[in-house]
Design a protein around this motif. Structure first.
Motif, mmCIF file in Angstrom:
data_model
loop_
_atom_site.group_PDB
_atom_site.id
_atom_site.type_symbol
_atom_site.label_atom_id
_atom_site.label_comp_id
_atom_site.label_asym_id
_atom_site.label_seq_id
_atom_site.Cartn_x
_atom_site.Cartn_y
_atom_site.Cartn_z
ATOM 1 N N UNK A 255 4.102 -1.017 -0.977
ATOM 2 C CA UNK A 255 2.746 -0.512 -0.802
ATOM 3 C C UNK A 255 1.984 -0.744 -2.106
ATOM 4 N N UNK A 256 1.166 -1.815 -2.157
ATOM 5 C CA UNK A 256 0.429 -2.095 -3.390
ATOM 6 C C UNK A 256 -0.638 -1.035 -3.666
ATOM 7 N N UNK A 257 -1.004 -0.932 -4.922
ATOM 8 C CA UNK A 257 -2.066 -0.009 -5.314
ATOM 9 C C UNK A 257 -3.398 -0.510 -4.769
ATOM 10 N N UNK A 258 -4.269 0.400 -4.316
ATOM 11 C CA UNK A 258 -5.610 -0.024 -3.901
ATOM 12 C C UNK A 258 -6.401 -0.539 -5.108
ATOM 13 N N UNK A 259 -7.455 -1.287 -4.824
ATOM 14 C CA UNK A 259 -8.252 -1.902 -5.895
ATOM 15 C C UNK A 259 -8.653 -0.896 -6.977
ATOM 16 N N UNK A 260 -9.096 0.297 -6.595
ATOM 17 C CA UNK A 260 -9.581 1.294 -7.561
ATOM 18 C C UNK A 260 -8.486 1.783 -8.509
ATOM 19 N N UNK A 261 -7.227 1.672 -8.124
ATOM 20 C CA UNK A 261 -6.123 2.172 -8.952
ATOM 21 C C UNK A 261 -5.391 1.071 -9.712
ATOM 22 N N UNK A 262 -5.807 -0.161 -9.565
ATOM 23 C CA UNK A 262 -5.118 -1.275 -10.221
ATOM 24 C C UNK A 262 -5.442 -1.309 -11.706
ATOM 25 N N UNK A 263 -4.440 -1.534 -12.516
ATOM 26 C CA UNK A 263 -4.657 -1.669 -13.953
ATOM 27 C C UNK A 263 -4.557 -3.122 -14.395
ATOM 28 N N UNK B 206 0.369 -4.158 2.171
ATOM 29 C CA UNK B 206 -1.059 -3.892 2.305
ATOM 30 C C UNK B 206 -1.352 -2.504 1.739
ATOM 31 N N UNK B 207 -2.374 -2.436 0.881
ATOM 32 C CA UNK B 207 -2.787 -1.171 0.269
ATOM 33 C C UNK B 207 -3.613 -0.356 1.257
ATOM 34 N N UNK B 208 -3.827 0.908 0.934
ATOM 35 C CA UNK B 208 -4.592 1.791 1.814
ATOM 36 C C UNK B 208 -6.041 1.362 1.963
#
Length: 189
Positions: free
Chosen positions: A50-58, A117-119
């Motif tokens: 479960x990848x991180x959503x765009x807003x949580x990506x570093x 797929x992220x949330x």
């Protein structure tokens, strides 16, 4: 003294022949170490990414596996043609197994490729060199090389995510900056 040494050596050798408990690459939920991406079991007991959503990506996604990530281009293409969302591959690009595959440090180069797929709808597929069980991602210090693209597999058999529609079938895309379909062997020139 020599007899004691011989007995101890023999005993140690015999103990090494006893069966050891089986272990697998993923035995516990694991985060990437640099964002909220996680590999964990879903409600059916399947290990999924479960990848991180765009807003949580570093760390931003790559546009292509080039430069220091060029080593991952071929294995990325092989993984995108598979239907398991988590797979291990040999240096010869043979699929070694899924999330249960035990990573042994002395077997040569092993690749781990994961898709999910992220949330927020973001698809991600990434490949890296696997070095041990229960580990993925760039790590908390960014010291591992990973090629991560905003692209999904065409078909997924483990139920971890619903793949994206083939190009041209939908006008609503969640994959801005998605990798070119040239990674899929069927579309190579």
């Amino acid at each position: 003294m020599l007899l004691l040494y011989t007995l101890l050596s023999t005993l140690l050798f015999l103990c090494s022949l006893l069966p050891t408990p089986a272990h697998g690459a993923f035995t516990t939920p694991v985060t990437s170490g640099n964002d909220t991406s996680v590999i964990e079991q879903n409600s059916a007991g399947t290990w999924c990414y479960y990848p991180a959503p765009r807003a949580n990506r570093t760390i931003p996604l790559d546009r292509d596996c080039t430069g220091t990530n060029a080593d991952f281009k071929a294995v990325m293409a092989v993984h995108l043609d598979q239907t398991a969302s988590i797979s291990y591959y040999s240096a010869g690009l043979d699929r070694l197994g899924g999330p249960e595959y035990p990573v042994v440090s002395s077997t040569g180069k092993i690749y781990l490729c994961i898709s999910g797929q992220a949330t927020d709808g973001l698809y991600e597929t990434s490949c890296e060199q696997a070095t041990r069980d229960n580990q993925f991602g760039r790590g908390p210090f960014g010291n591992r090389t990973v090629c991560a693209l905003a692209v999904a597999q065409e078909s997924v058999s483990d139920g971890c995510y619903a793949p994206e529609a083939p190009a041209g079938t939908s006008s609503n895309s969640n994959n801005s900056g998605a990798a070119e379909v040239s990674y899929r062997s069927g579309a190579q020139s």
